[in-house]
Design a protein around this motif. Structure first.
Motif, PDB file in Angstrom:
ATOM      1  N   GLN A  25       0.825  -1.207   0.000  1.00  0.00           N
ATOM      2  CA  GLN A  25       0.000   0.000   0.000  1.00  0.00           C
ATOM      3  C   GLN A  25       0.860   1.258   0.000  1.00  0.00           C
ATOM      4  O   GLN A  25       0.516   2.261  -0.642  1.00  0.00           O
ATOM      5  N   ALA A  26       1.984   1.219   0.739  1.00  0.00           N
ATOM      6  CA  ALA A  26       2.872   2.386   0.787  1.00  0.00           C
ATOM      7  C   ALA A  26       3.483   2.662  -0.580  1.00  0.00           C
ATOM      8  O   ALA A  26       3.696   3.820  -0.957  1.00  0.00           O
ATOM      9  N   ALA A  27       3.740   1.602  -1.332  1.00  0.00           N
ATOM     10  CA  ALA A  27       4.292   1.779  -2.680  1.00  0.00           C
ATOM     11  C   ALA A  27       3.257   2.353  -3.636  1.00  0.00           C
ATOM     12  O   ALA A  27       3.580   3.145  -4.523  1.00  0.00           O
ATOM     13  N   ALA A  28       1.984   1.980  -3.438  1.00  0.00           N
ATOM     14  CA  ALA A  28       0.921   2.391  -4.363  1.00  0.00           C
ATOM     15  C   ALA A  28       0.377   3.776  -4.059  1.00  0.00           C
ATOM     16  O   ALA A  28       0.113   4.566  -4.981  1.00  0.00           O
ATOM     17  N   GLU A  29       0.164   4.105  -2.791  1.00  0.00           N
ATOM     18  CA  GLU A  29      -0.406   5.406  -2.414  1.00  0.00           C
ATOM     19  C   GLU A  29       0.180   5.853  -1.078  1.00  0.00           C
ATOM     20  O   GLU A  29      -0.499   5.817  -0.048  1.00  0.00           O
ATOM     21  N   PRO A  30       1.425   6.276  -1.068  1.00  0.00           N
ATOM     22  CA  PRO A  30       2.131   6.583   0.184  1.00  0.00           C
ATOM     23  C   PRO A  30       1.506   7.687   1.026  1.00  0.00           C
ATOM     24  O   PRO A  30       1.704   7.730   2.243  1.00  0.00           O
ATOM     25  N   ASP A  31       0.720   8.570   0.418  1.00  0.00           N
ATOM     26  CA  ASP A  31       0.167   9.712   1.150  1.00  0.00           C
ATOM     27  C   ASP A  31      -1.221   9.457   1.741  1.00  0.00           C
ATOM     28  O   ASP A  31      -1.831  10.375   2.296  1.00  0.00           O
ATOM     29  N   ARG A  32      -1.727   8.231   1.619  1.00  0.00           N
ATOM     30  CA  ARG A  32      -3.053   7.936   2.175  1.00  0.00           C
ATOM     31  C   ARG A  32      -2.990   7.886   3.703  1.00  0.00           C
ATOM     32  O   ARG A  32      -2.174   7.166   4.271  1.00  0.00           O
ATOM     33  N   PRO A  33      -3.850   8.639   4.412  1.00  0.00           N
ATOM     34  CA  PRO A  33      -3.866   8.565   5.877  1.00  0.00           C
ATOM     35  C   PRO A  33      -4.298   7.166   6.336  1.00  0.00           C
ATOM     36  O   PRO A  33      -5.384   6.705   5.987  1.00  0.00           O
ATOM     37  N   ALA A  34      -3.441   6.504   7.082  1.00  0.00           N
ATOM     38  CA  ALA A  34      -3.725   5.153   7.559  1.00  0.00           C
ATOM     39  C   ALA A  34      -4.044   5.128   9.046  1.00  0.00           C
ATOM     40  O   ALA A  34      -4.704   4.200   9.522  1.00  0.00           O
ATOM     41  N   PHE A  35      -3.587   6.142   9.765  1.00  0.00           N
ATOM     42  CA  PHE A  35      -3.797   6.200  11.213  1.00  0.00           C
ATOM     43  C   PHE A  35      -4.172   7.620  11.630  1.00  0.00           C
ATOM     44  O   PHE A  35      -3.802   8.601  10.980  1.00  0.00           O
ATOM     45  N   GLY A  36      -4.910   7.679  12.737  1.00  0.00           N
ATOM     46  CA  GLY A  36      -5.057   8.922  13.463  1.00  0.00           C
ATOM     47  C   GLY A  36      -4.298   8.729  14.767  1.00  0.00           C
ATOM     48  O   GLY A  36      -4.565   7.783  15.500  1.00  0.00           O
ATOM     49  N   ARG A  37      -3.338   9.595  15.042  1.00  0.00           N
ATOM     50  CA  ARG A  37      -2.521   9.443  16.245  1.00  0.00           C
ATOM     51  C   ARG A  37      -2.677  10.677  17.119  1.00  0.00           C
ATOM     52  O   ARG A  37      -2.508  11.805  16.651  1.00  0.00           O
ATOM     53  N   LYS A  38      -2.980  10.455  18.379  1.00  0.00           N
ATOM     54  CA  LYS A  38      -3.191  11.569  19.304  1.00  0.00           C
ATOM     55  C   LYS A  38      -1.845  12.043  19.837  1.00  0.00           C
ATOM     56  O   LYS A  38      -1.126  11.291  20.512  1.00  0.00           O
ATOM     57  N   ASN A  45      -2.901  12.908  11.416  1.00  0.00           N
ATOM     58  CA  ASN A  45      -2.840  11.782  10.486  1.00  0.00           C
ATOM     59  C   ASN A  45      -1.418  11.240  10.362  1.00  0.00           C
ATOM     60  O   ASN A  45      -0.447  12.000  10.393  1.00  0.00           O
ATOM     61  N   VAL A  46      -1.327   9.935  10.201  1.00  0.00           N
ATOM     62  CA  VAL A  46      -0.070   9.263   9.869  1.00  0.00           C
ATOM     63  C   VAL A  46      -0.329   8.523   8.562  1.00  0.00           C
ATOM     64  O   VAL A  46      -1.227   7.680   8.485  1.00  0.00           O
ATOM     65  N   THR A  47       0.419   8.836   7.528  1.00  0.00           N
ATOM     66  CA  THR A  47       0.192   8.198   6.221  1.00  0.00           C
ATOM     67  C   THR A  47       0.755   6.777   6.233  1.00  0.00           C
ATOM     68  O   THR A  47       1.608   6.426   7.056  1.00  0.00           O
ATOM     69  N   ILE A  48       0.282   5.981   5.288  1.00  0.00           N
ATOM     70  CA  ILE A  48       0.764   4.608   5.187  1.00  0.00           C
ATOM     71  C   ILE A  48       2.252   4.598   4.799  1.00  0.00           C
ATOM     72  O   ILE A  48       3.011   3.701   5.214  1.00  0.00           O
ATOM     73  N   GLY A  49       2.689   5.609   4.039  1.00  0.00           N
ATOM     74  CA  GLY A  49       4.103   5.702   3.694  1.00  0.00           C
ATOM     75  C   GLY A  49       4.965   5.973   4.919  1.00  0.00           C
ATOM     76  O   GLY A  49       6.024   5.359   5.103  1.00  0.00           O
ATOM     77  N   THR A  50       4.527   6.891   5.756  1.00  0.00           N
ATOM     78  CA  THR A  50       5.257   7.183   6.998  1.00  0.00           C
ATOM     79  C   THR A  50       5.281   5.968   7.914  1.00  0.00           C
ATOM     80  O   THR A  50       6.315   5.647   8.509  1.00  0.00           O
ATOM     81  N   PHE A  51       4.141   5.282   8.018  1.00  0.00           N
ATOM     82  CA  PHE A  51       4.077   4.082   8.855  1.00  0.00           C
ATOM     83  C   PHE A  51       5.045   3.030   8.344  1.00  0.00           C
ATOM     84  O   PHE A  51       5.767   2.397   9.136  1.00  0.00           O
ATOM     85  N   ARG A  52       5.096   2.817   7.027  1.00  0.00           N
ATOM     86  CA  ARG A  52       6.027   1.846   6.443  1.00  0.00           C
ATOM     87  C   ARG A  52       7.464   2.182   6.827  1.00  0.00           C
ATOM     88  O   ARG A  52       8.240   1.308   7.223  1.00  0.00           O
ATOM     89  N   ASP A  53       7.805   3.470   6.734  1.00  0.00           N
ATOM     90  CA  ASP A  53       9.173   3.883   7.073  1.00  0.00           C
ATOM     91  C   ASP A  53       9.475   3.628   8.552  1.00  0.00           C
ATOM     92  O   ASP A  53      10.591   3.211   8.904  1.00  0.00           O
ATOM     93  N   GLU A  54       8.496   3.883   9.412  1.00  0.00           N
ATOM     94  CA  GLU A  54       8.696   3.638  10.843  1.00  0.00           C
ATOM     95  C   GLU A  54       8.832   2.142  11.117  1.00  0.00           C
ATOM     96  O   GLU A  54       9.654   1.725  11.953  1.00  0.00           O
ATOM     97  N   VAL A  55       8.029   1.329  10.437  1.00  0.00           N
ATOM     98  CA  VAL A  55       8.119  -0.126  10.591  1.00  0.00           C
ATOM     99  C   VAL A  55       9.515  -0.618  10.220  1.00  0.00           C
ATOM    100  O   VAL A  55      10.132  -1.411  10.949  1.00  0.00           O
ATOM    101  N   VAL A  56      10.040  -0.149   9.098  1.00  0.00           N
ATOM    102  CA  VAL A  56      11.372  -0.574   8.646  1.00  0.00           C
ATOM    103  C   VAL A  56      12.436  -0.142   9.653  1.00  0.00           C
ATOM    104  O   VAL A  56      13.330  -0.921  10.016  1.00  0.00           O
ATOM    105  N   ALA A  57      12.340   1.096  10.126  1.00  0.00           N
ATOM    106  CA  ALA A  57      13.354   1.622  11.041  1.00  0.00           C
ATOM    107  C   ALA A  57      13.361   0.846  12.362  1.00  0.00           C
ATOM    108  O   ALA A  57      14.431   0.510  12.889  1.00  0.00           O
ATOM    109  N   VAL A  58      12.178   0.555  12.908  1.00  0.00           N
ATOM    110  CA  VAL A  58      12.096  -0.210  14.162  1.00  0.00           C
ATOM    111  C   VAL A  58      12.547  -1.648  13.929  1.00  0.00           C
ATOM    112  O   VAL A  58      13.237  -2.246  14.769  1.00  0.00           O
ATOM    113  N   ALA A  59      12.158  -2.216  12.792  1.00  0.00           N
ATOM    114  CA  ALA A  59      12.549  -3.594  12.480  1.00  0.00           C
ATOM    115  C   ALA A  59      14.071  -3.719  12.409  1.00  0.00           C
ATOM    116  O   ALA A  59      14.648  -4.706  12.905  1.00  0.00           O
TER     117      ALA A  59
END
Length: 607
Positions: A25-38, A45-59
């Motif tokens: 999903q991050a490759a197809a539409e990186p700017d789509r809001p995937a999360f609302g974070r307080k 909003n946190v986009t799916i692209g940003t989430f993907r980057d955070e997942v990779v960095a933590v991994a």
């Protein structure tokens, strides 16, 4: 009917794992809001692209700190964004998160981390770290401990910064559908919690079929993007299934750890979910709070009339759906329209104003409560499942619910009723077994069927009704077999009742221990100009006892005389998890309660 099957609507994945959806999903539409974070009191909003980057960095950080493919890592936290981040980071490197309830005792933490052979643990705050630390000497395999409130994610990102992203990619591509995704421990109502090994394919089968079956909840439409605010514990399989479904279904997901009304209601108003997930107790509290507010304003009669109209309206719609009635009459439609503006719209507004559907599981919901919410414009889709079935095994169809049942098998699932009434399940989401317990696994997995231990009935349309649990069935000294669940739920339906435990095994009749709901009691005292009373004073209040007796009488109307509650005792305090009387998911531990209150039980029988 003894067996009912609903064909699968989703194609079983042949390759890959749960983390793949994030990367695709991050490759197809990186700017789509995937999360609302307080953040600092505001939802961002946190986009799916940003989430993907955070997942990779933590991994990368997890790999740098020694976590390897197939390793198990404990996760002990309330519901928050970082839980989902760590879930997908661990899945992206083939590791297996092991949920631990944030309220778990040191003994429970020791059992789960030891039984699962966890090599590391992520906790929320210092208290959790101290709990793990108190048993660390008995966990020789546990070599790492990270704390979310101490910037664990940032520390891991820094630790893995020197690694190439390709390292994560190679691990992710090695994950297959039959790889173990997580080990989730059962609630332990009848014994020691057991670790259920759930695969990536189990989760994908569950979520993909749910998405296909319930388009009104998950369908993306212009101007109406689906969103849900998660306040269920992610340590429970229901919450984890929705977490996965949100990612796979492109549903905006928010997290909030606090279910107290003063916190949850403002979060719902700000986040504005299109659907919510909850347990029946939450819906009971919403209803009770609305009625208390109406009574305090001198409008109790009007609210009760509105509730009656909502129930009759939804029941008439249900009859029309099953061709047993014409639907709401013109007069009923008019009354419903009036109360929609006066009452129902306010209830929907309290949930954010956009909610039209909700999913309920974990325990049974009273038919009248389900009808009320449906009549008020919030269709509660009640379902049934176990940890071993990766959450839902059956659920009510959104377009044709039958209130008081848990619906039909979800797509890809078969429900079978054995000769003794036990519910058996078969489908792509059935777990692969208990960790380190081959005998226990063999006992419940029989030629591809999961023997649930629950007792139920299938009607002619394939709708399942849960009637009890085999291990909890009571047999009186007169030989009468009684399921306590329906009686307990009936009593607990009263706003003054918090918990009800029915007893009577090898006894001449059925009796009950009943605890009080503090908010309901406080309101009840206030409306009668009574002073606040202690627990000991409340149990001796004759007017209060009369109210509870009415709740018992109402519950008894649904059973035969030999199955009815003959006597009861009001308890001064509630049963709590700290006392070892509730599971982390707040289910009653029957044997533990009967043992702790043995004198009170004896007194019910003249002892």
């Amino acid at each position: 009917m003894r067996e009912y099957t609903v064909p699968s609507l989703a194609t079983a994945p042949q390759v890959g794992g749960l983390a793949d959806a994030v990367f695709e999903q991050a490759a197809a539409e990186p700017d789509r809001p995937a999360f609302g974070r307080k953040v600092a009191g505001h939802w961002r909003n946190v986009t799916i692209g940003t989430f993907r980057d955070e997942v990779v960095a933590v991994a990368k950080g997890l790999l740098a700190q020694g976590v390897r493919f197939g390793d198990r890592v404990g996760l002990m936290s309330r519901t928050r964004y970082e839980w989902t981040l760590f879930d997908f980071a661990l899945w992206s490197i083939g590791a297996q998160p092991v949920p631990v309830y944030p309220t778990s005792s040191a003994d429970q933490v020791l059992h789960i981390l030891n039984d699962s052979a966890a090599v590391a643990c992520i906790v929320e705050h210092e208290d959790h770290a101290m709990t793990v630390g108190s048993v660390i000497d008995k966990l020789p395999k546990l070599t790492r401990l990270w704390q979310l409130d101490a910037d664990a994610a940032a520390d891991l990102v820094a630790a893995g910064a020197h690694l190439d992203d390709d390292v994560v990619e190679r691990h992710r591509l090695a994950v297959t559908p039959d790889s173990v995704a997580t080990v989730i421990y059962t609630s332990g109502t009848t014994g020691r919690p057991r670790g259920c090994t759930i695969t990536h394919a189990n989760f994908m089968s569950q979520s993909d079929n749910i998405i296909e079956r319930y388009p009104p909840l998950f369908e993306n439409r212009p101007g109406n993007r689906p969103a849900t605010l998660m306040f269920l514990p992610l340590s429970h399989v229901f919450g984890r299934m929705i977490e996965v479904t949100a990612i796979r279904g492109k549903i905006k997901l928010g997290h909030t750890p606090d279910v107290r009304p003063e916190t949850l209601l403002p979060d719902l108003a700000a986040f504005r979910p299109s659907f919510i997930l909850a347990v029946p107790h939450i819906f009971e509290k919403v209803f009770a709070a609305a009625r208390r507010k109406a009574e305090a304003q001198g409008k109790a009669d009007a609210f009760d009339k509105a509730a009656d109209v909502a129930i009759r309206y939804a029941a008439a719609q249900e009859q029309r759906a099953f061709d047993t009635g014409p639907g709401p009459s013109a007069a009923l439609r008019m009354q419903h329209q009036v109360f929609d503006k006066l009452v129902y719209a306010k209830i929907r507004a309290s949930l954010g104003g956009r909610c039209r559907y909700a999913m309920s599981g974990g325990s049974a919901m009273q038919r009248r409560l389900g009808l009320f919410f449906a009549g008020a414009g919030l269709s509660v889709i009640e379902g049934y499942g176990l940890t071993e079935s990766t959450a839902a095994a059956a659920a009510n169809p959104w377009e044709r619910p039958r209130y008081g049942t848990v619906g039909v098998p979800i797509p890809g699932m078969t429900v079978h009723i054995a000769q003794d009434g036990e519910i058996w399940l078969r489908g792509g989401q059935i777990f692969s077994g208990y960790t380190g317990e081959p005998q226990a696994t063999t006992a419940v997995l029989r030629d591809g069927w999961l023997a649930t231990g629950d007792v139920g009935e299938l009607d002619d349309d394939g709708y399942l009704t849960i009637t009890g649990r085999k291990k909890e069935m009571l047999v009186t000294s007169n030989g009468k077999t009684v399921s306590p669940v329906g009686l307990e739920d009936g009593v607990r339906n009263h706003p003054l009742v918090a918990q009800c435990l029915v007893v009577g095994n090898d006894r001449p009749y059925i009796a009950a221990l009943i605890t009080l709901e503090p908010e309901g009691v406080s309101h009840w005292l206030k409306m009668r100009d009574k002073p606040e009373l202690t627990g000991a004073e409340l149990v001796r209040d004759e007017e209060l006892e009369a109210e509870i007796r009415r709740a018992v009488v109402a519950a008894n109307t649904h059973v035969s005389q030999s199955e009815s509650i003959r006597t009861f005792r009001i308890m001064a305090t509630q049963f709590t998890e700290d006392q070892g009387l509730l599971t982390p998911s707040l289910k009653l531990k029957r044997k533990a309660i009967e043992k702790a209150y043995a004198n009170e039980v004896e007194a019910l029988y003249g002892g």
